[in-house]
Design a protein around this motif. Structure first.
Motif, PDB file in Angstrom:
ATOM      1  N   GLU A   1      -9.103  -8.338   5.244  1.00 45.42           N
ATOM      2  CA  GLU A   1      -8.130  -8.672   6.284  1.00 45.42           C
ATOM      3  C   GLU A   1      -6.867  -7.830   6.106  1.00 45.42           C
ATOM      4  O   GLU A   1      -6.203  -7.907   5.076  1.00 45.42           O
ATOM      5  N   PHE A   2      -6.529  -7.035   7.139  1.00 52.67           N
ATOM      6  CA  PHE A   2      -5.352  -6.181   7.046  1.00 52.67           C
ATOM      7  C   PHE A   2      -4.425  -6.280   8.254  1.00 52.67           C
ATOM      8  O   PHE A   2      -3.282  -5.830   8.183  1.00 52.67           O
ATOM      9  N   SER A   3      -4.874  -6.810   9.382  1.00 51.18           N
ATOM     10  CA  SER A   3      -4.003  -6.885  10.552  1.00 51.18           C
ATOM     11  C   SER A   3      -3.098  -8.106  10.527  1.00 51.18           C
ATOM     12  O   SER A   3      -2.113  -8.172  11.259  1.00 51.18           O
ATOM     13  N   ASN A   4      -3.441  -9.092   9.720  1.00 48.31           N
ATOM     14  CA  ASN A   4      -2.541 -10.216   9.447  1.00 48.31           C
ATOM     15  C   ASN A   4      -1.160  -9.651   9.091  1.00 48.31           C
ATOM     16  O   ASN A   4      -1.044  -8.829   8.185  1.00 48.31           O
ATOM     17  N   PRO A   5      -0.089 -10.051   9.795  1.00 46.46           N
ATOM     18  CA  PRO A   5       1.231  -9.456   9.538  1.00 46.46           C
ATOM     19  C   PRO A   5       1.717  -9.613   8.097  1.00 46.46           C
ATOM     20  O   PRO A   5       2.594  -8.871   7.653  1.00 46.46           O
ATOM     21  N   ARG A   6       1.147 -10.557   7.369  1.00 49.23           N
ATOM     22  CA  ARG A   6       1.542 -10.752   5.972  1.00 49.23           C
ATOM     23  C   ARG A   6       0.892  -9.720   5.056  1.00 49.23           C
ATOM     24  O   ARG A   6       1.344  -9.534   3.920  1.00 49.23           O
ATOM     25  N   HIS A   7      -0.128  -9.025   5.537  1.00 51.96           N
ATOM     26  CA  HIS A   7      -0.897  -8.129   4.666  1.00 51.96           C
ATOM     27  C   HIS A   7      -1.074  -6.721   5.229  1.00 51.96           C
ATOM     28  O   HIS A   7      -1.730  -5.891   4.596  1.00 51.96           O
ATOM     29  N   ALA A   8      -0.472  -6.437   6.385  1.00 50.35           N
ATOM     30  CA  ALA A   8      -0.690  -5.139   7.026  1.00 50.35           C
ATOM     31  C   ALA A   8      -0.160  -3.967   6.198  1.00 50.35           C
ATOM     32  O   ALA A   8      -0.593  -2.830   6.385  1.00 50.35           O
ATOM     33  N   HIS A   9       0.758  -4.252   5.272  1.00 43.46           N
ATOM     34  CA  HIS A   9       1.349  -3.183   4.465  1.00 43.46           C
ATOM     35  C   HIS A   9       0.513  -2.837   3.235  1.00 43.46           C
ATOM     36  O   HIS A   9       0.819  -1.861   2.535  1.00 43.46           O
ATOM     37  N   GLU A  10      -0.549  -3.593   2.975  1.00 42.56           N
ATOM     38  CA  GLU A  10      -1.173  -3.516   1.657  1.00 42.56           C
ATOM     39  C   GLU A  10      -2.189  -2.387   1.492  1.00 42.56           C
ATOM     40  O   GLU A  10      -2.881  -2.325   0.470  1.00 42.56           O
ATOM     41  N   TYR A  11      -2.245  -1.483   2.473  1.00 38.70           N
ATOM     42  CA  TYR A  11      -3.073  -0.293   2.276  1.00 38.70           C
ATOM     43  C   TYR A  11      -2.622   0.494   1.047  1.00 38.70           C
ATOM     44  O   TYR A  11      -3.395   1.250   0.448  1.00 38.70           O
ATOM     45  N   SER A  12      -1.353   0.313   0.652  1.00 41.85           N
ATOM     46  CA  SER A  12      -0.844   1.022  -0.528  1.00 41.85           C
ATOM     47  C   SER A  12      -1.599   0.631  -1.797  1.00 41.85           C
ATOM     48  O   SER A  12      -1.716   1.425  -2.738  1.00 41.85           O
ATOM     49  N   ALA A  13      -2.136  -0.605  -1.822  1.00 43.29           N
ATOM     50  CA  ALA A  13      -2.917  -1.032  -2.984  1.00 43.29           C
ATOM     51  C   ALA A  13      -4.165  -0.177  -3.150  1.00 43.29           C
ATOM     52  O   ALA A  13      -4.650   0.025  -4.275  1.00 43.29           O
ATOM     53  N   LEU A  14      -4.687   0.339  -2.046  1.00 45.84           N
ATOM     54  CA  LEU A  14      -5.874   1.176  -2.098  1.00 45.84           C
ATOM     55  C   LEU A  14      -5.579   2.548  -2.687  1.00 45.84           C
ATOM     56  O   LEU A  14      -6.491   3.241  -3.147  1.00 45.84           O
ATOM     57  N   LYS A  15      -4.322   2.950  -2.673  1.00 46.11           N
ATOM     58  CA  LYS A  15      -3.938   4.208  -3.300  1.00 46.11           C
ATOM     59  C   LYS A  15      -3.772   4.042  -4.805  1.00 46.11           C
ATOM     60  O   LYS A  15      -4.079   4.945  -5.577  1.00 46.11           O
ATOM     61  N   LYS A  16      -3.321   2.864  -5.214  1.00 44.26           N
ATOM     62  CA  LYS A  16      -3.145   2.592  -6.644  1.00 44.26           C
ATOM     63  C   LYS A  16      -4.485   2.305  -7.304  1.00 44.26           C
ATOM     64  O   LYS A  16      -4.759   2.781  -8.410  1.00 44.26           O
ATOM     65  N   HIS A  17      -5.313   1.503  -6.633  1.00 48.78           N
ATOM     66  CA  HIS A  17      -6.644   1.172  -7.146  1.00 48.78           C
ATOM     67  C   HIS A  17      -7.668   1.856  -6.238  1.00 48.78           C
ATOM     68  O   HIS A  17      -7.991   1.363  -5.162  1.00 48.78           O
ATOM     69  N   LYS A  18      -8.168   2.978  -6.673  1.00 50.59           N
ATOM     70  CA  LYS A  18      -9.019   3.811  -5.837  1.00 50.59           C
ATOM     71  C   LYS A  18     -10.357   3.130  -5.529  1.00 50.59           C
ATOM     72  O   LYS A  18     -10.967   2.523  -6.405  1.00 50.59           O
ATOM     73  N   LEU A  19     -10.779   3.266  -4.293  1.00 51.95           N
ATOM     74  CA  LEU A  19     -12.057   2.718  -3.865  1.00 51.95           C
ATOM     75  C   LEU A  19     -13.179   3.405  -4.645  1.00 51.95           C
ATOM     76  O   LEU A  19     -13.206   4.637  -4.749  1.00 51.95           O
ATOM     77  N   PRO A  20     -14.108   2.638  -5.229  1.00 55.91           N
ATOM     78  CA  PRO A  20     -15.246   3.257  -5.926  1.00 55.91           C
ATOM     79  C   PRO A  20     -16.028   4.185  -5.005  1.00 55.91           C
ATOM     80  O   PRO A  20     -16.092   3.965  -3.793  1.00 55.91           O
ATOM     81  N   GLN A  21     -16.642   5.200  -5.582  1.00 53.99           N
ATOM     82  CA  GLN A  21     -17.339   6.201  -4.771  1.00 53.99           C
ATOM     83  C   GLN A  21     -18.479   5.609  -3.959  1.00 53.99           C
ATOM     84  O   GLN A  21     -18.821   6.132  -2.892  1.00 53.99           O
ATOM     85  N   HIS A  22     -19.082   4.532  -4.443  1.00 51.58           N
ATOM     86  CA  HIS A  22     -20.238   3.968  -3.747  1.00 51.58           C
ATOM     87  C   HIS A  22     -19.842   2.960  -2.671  1.00 51.58           C
ATOM     88  O   HIS A  22     -20.716   2.417  -1.996  1.00 51.58           O
ATOM     89  N   MET A  23     -18.536   2.712  -2.491  1.00 55.82           N
ATOM     90  CA  MET A  23     -18.091   1.699  -1.543  1.00 55.82           C
ATOM     91  C   MET A  23     -17.466   2.311  -0.290  1.00 55.82           C
ATOM     92  O   MET A  23     -16.825   3.358  -0.347  1.00 55.82           O
TER      93      MET A  23
END
Length: 270
Positions: free
Chosen positions: A170-192
């Motif tokens: 869930e990312f469009s929820n206004p409480r969480h829309a900014h949290e794409y930055s977490a994906l830069k800190k914790h990189k998505l595994p190659q298989h995902m």
């Protein structure tokens, strides 16, 4: 709904045939009648979701209850995969329960639960290829402050241990829309792959396709353009008979999501 007492486990958990099989047939018949679909997914609850929504009044420990649920759900997951569908495991407990059951307890207690809940998911998946499994995580599909929600950064490492090929978050929820930055800190595994929610599911606003495209581009910037599939924050029928969004609006939102994906693809690949 919150004012309805849920059932309890008062005996041994077992899978009752025919289980999900008739529902798989209904979906397959509908898809065949319509035509034009390259693939389809079917949802099923996670062990942890059931453990927290339907209380244990039989097993000695929560872990024993989780283990029993995982064993039973393994049959349901297999049936969905055998019917040719991608399996989507719905696990809002991995986000939502921090602000409910674990709200006044240490973060470590919730993360311990999350680790055990994901281990139960991995057991229940069995031999299904992970590229045929996706995991949906959200914070509770209800309109409210959400000020006690857990930050994505705190649970993302645990989510990465799930033996799945895609994460629906869930990312469009206004409480969480900014949290794409977490994906830069914790990189998505190659298989995902990442399936970010680019339309929200609790209001009758219809997102503009350009906004949807902007959101897709934002997440592609964090995990790579080949690794993003546009999705909705959650489902639209959270409570039976209590839909918050008008059905016609739901279709309009999905149409906006599809158009936004086309716009984003043109930006990526001209």
């Amino acid at each position: 709904a919150p004012n309805i007492a849920p059932p309890e486990a008062i005996g041994e958990i077992r899978y009752v045939e025919p289980g999900i099989t008739p529902e798989c047939k209904v979906l397959r018949d509908a898809l065949d009648a319509q035509g034009g679909f390259s693939d389809a997914f079917m949802t099923a609850p996670a062990p942890g979701l059931i453990a927290l929504a339907m209380r244990n009044a039989y097993y000695d420990t929560e872990q024993a209850y989780l283990d029993a649920l995982a064993a039973a759900l393994r049959a349901e997951y297999a049936k969905i995969a055998e019917a040719g569908f991608v399996l989507q495991i719905d696990s809002p407990d991995l986000g939502m329960e921090r602000s409910r059951t674990y709200r006044d307890r240490p973060l470590s207690d919730f993360l311990d639960f999350a680790d055990r809940a994901i281990a139960a998911i991995n057991t229940a998946i069995g031999d299904i290829p992970r590229e045929r499994v996706r995991l949906h995580v959200c914070y509770g599909n209800w309109e409210g402050p959400h000020i006690h929600d857990i930050p994505l950064e705190q649970i993302l490492p645990a989510l990465y241990t799930a033996n799945v090929g895609a994460l629906s978050i869930e990312f469009s929820n206004p409480r969480h829309a900014h949290e794409y930055s977490a994906l830069k800190k914790h990189k998505l595994p190659q298989h995902m792959l990442l399936i970010p929610g680019v339309v929200e599911t609790t209001s009758n606003f219809v997102e503009h396709p350009e906004l949807v495209a902007d959101r897709i581009v934002q997440y592609a910037g964090a995990v790579g353009r080949e690794n993003v599939i546009a999705g909705s924050d959650c489902g639209y029928g959270t409570w039976v008979g209590q839909a918050a969004v008008d059905p016609d609006v739901v279709w309009a939102k999905l149409a906006a999501m599809a158009e936004g994906a086309r716009i984003a693809s043109k930006r990526f690949w001209n």
